[in-house]
Scaffold this motif. Sequence first.
Motif, PDB file in Angstrom:
ATOM      1  N   ASP A 142       0.830  -1.298   0.064  1.00 57.42           N
ATOM      2  CA  ASP A 142       0.072  -0.097   0.007  1.00 57.42           C
ATOM      3  C   ASP A 142       1.020   1.094   0.014  1.00 57.42           C
ATOM      4  OD1 ASP A 142       0.973  -0.139   2.510  1.00 57.42           O
ATOM      5  OD2 ASP A 142      -0.904  -0.308   3.644  1.00 57.42           O
ATOM      6  N   HIS A 143       2.182   1.263  -0.197  1.00 51.73           N
ATOM      7  CA  HIS A 143       3.091   2.205  -0.296  1.00 51.73           C
ATOM      8  C   HIS A 143       3.673   2.813   0.778  1.00 51.73           C
ATOM      9  CE1 HIS A 143       2.583   1.729  -4.759  1.00 51.73           C
ATOM     10  NE2 HIS A 143       1.278   1.995  -4.578  1.00 51.73           N
ATOM     11  N   ARG A 144       3.240   2.060   2.012  1.00 52.48           N
ATOM     12  CA  ARG A 144       3.617   2.740   3.428  1.00 52.48           C
ATOM     13  C   ARG A 144       5.164   2.108   3.317  1.00 52.48           C
ATOM     14  NH1 ARG A 144       1.509   0.527   7.643  1.00 52.48           N
ATOM     15  NH2 ARG A 144       0.237  -1.079   6.588  1.00 52.48           N
ATOM     16  N   GLU A 165      -5.229  -8.245   3.803  1.00 50.72           N
ATOM     17  CA  GLU A 165      -6.055  -7.720   2.493  1.00 50.72           C
ATOM     18  C   GLU A 165      -7.275  -8.513   1.841  1.00 50.72           C
ATOM     19  OE1 GLU A 165      -3.969  -5.584  -1.406  1.00 50.72           O
ATOM     20  OE2 GLU A 165      -3.720  -7.664  -1.072  1.00 50.72           O
TER      21      GLU A 165
END
Length: 370
Positions: A142-144, A165
């Motif tokens: 989630d790009h964290r 997810e």
Amino acid sequence: MSVSITKKITGYKVVTPEDATRKPSVFVDEPDRHLKLGTVPKPVAASLRWSKRPDLVEGNDSRTYLIRGPEHRFAIDIGHVQNGHAEPFEVWVKGDTAPRGIAPLAKSLSMDMRSRDRGFLQAKLESLAKTPGKPFELTLPDHRQVLAPSEVAAFAMLVDFRCRELGAYDVQGPTPVLDALMSRKEPKTTARGSDCWFVDFANPNSGDNISMFVKELVLPDGTVRPYSVWLGGKYPKSLDGLCKSLSFDLRVIEVEWVLLKLRQLLSVSEVNGEFRAQVPGHEKTAFYPSTVAYMASLIIDRLAYRGLCEIDGSPKGSSGVVAFDKAKARSVATVDTSPKGMPCGACGALAVKMDGGCATCQECGHSHCQ
């Protein structure tokens, strides 16, 4: 009826109704003795949905993630099936440069993923996500960006992310395996210490020189039970994750659970990782496909020594965790003591291998270089 106070009150604790009815496990340590377990949870009910990978003729969906660690670059593939809702049921490790301990960890963890007990899977992944090592920055799907304590931790964090997810933890159900844990966290001694069993072995092909420590405690019925395994010496630090996972399994009161894990590790092989070692409990030696396979063999032998299973790794009676085929267990757990190699012209054994550039018989020692 009146209440009398016989000594000064020095503190108090607020207890909720839930806490008041809970009966936690109590560990007592004594010098030169094993830890003692004060209470034991109830036996495990049937938990495994599949005891091994299901045969999916039409295949299954999966998601692949790449891990760029400080020492290794590898991929993991998390598979799932549709059963009313998406269910993650396995994880594979891809890449020749993956840490040596990650693949057997994935093999063992896949059995947890095939269990109906999602609480146990979640608790184990959260524990593995704290495995220490060389920390590095990991970018989640989630790009964290998060700090992963090690490559093992990054592996666990990605598996946990995919499970969340897919909603694996959303369906609330019974947690028989989690409830059967003697202790969710590994019990610790005081400064007075306690006993443990350890064994030393080396794998000359992989360069491992290991001291394996197995901590033990005493159950209320007097049974001595191994509950934790750790390594010291020279070995790939990714094996710490496997030890952490197996320690979690050892603390499940039903020994059949960890035996299922150990039996599947007996077949773990490594390229150039096969080596000859003493068969646990015997003077003879045998070839083992990897360091991990030998570790599993040693732990099974220790459990058998404590009277917790048969010498072949099959349980002494079934707890209902999963149907256990004793005949199949023997075929898998029995170590192949026959040497593997070219025939020897001196003794006839199939034991001739290259040793230092010379073809040498591993049985009689005959070599054409002598």
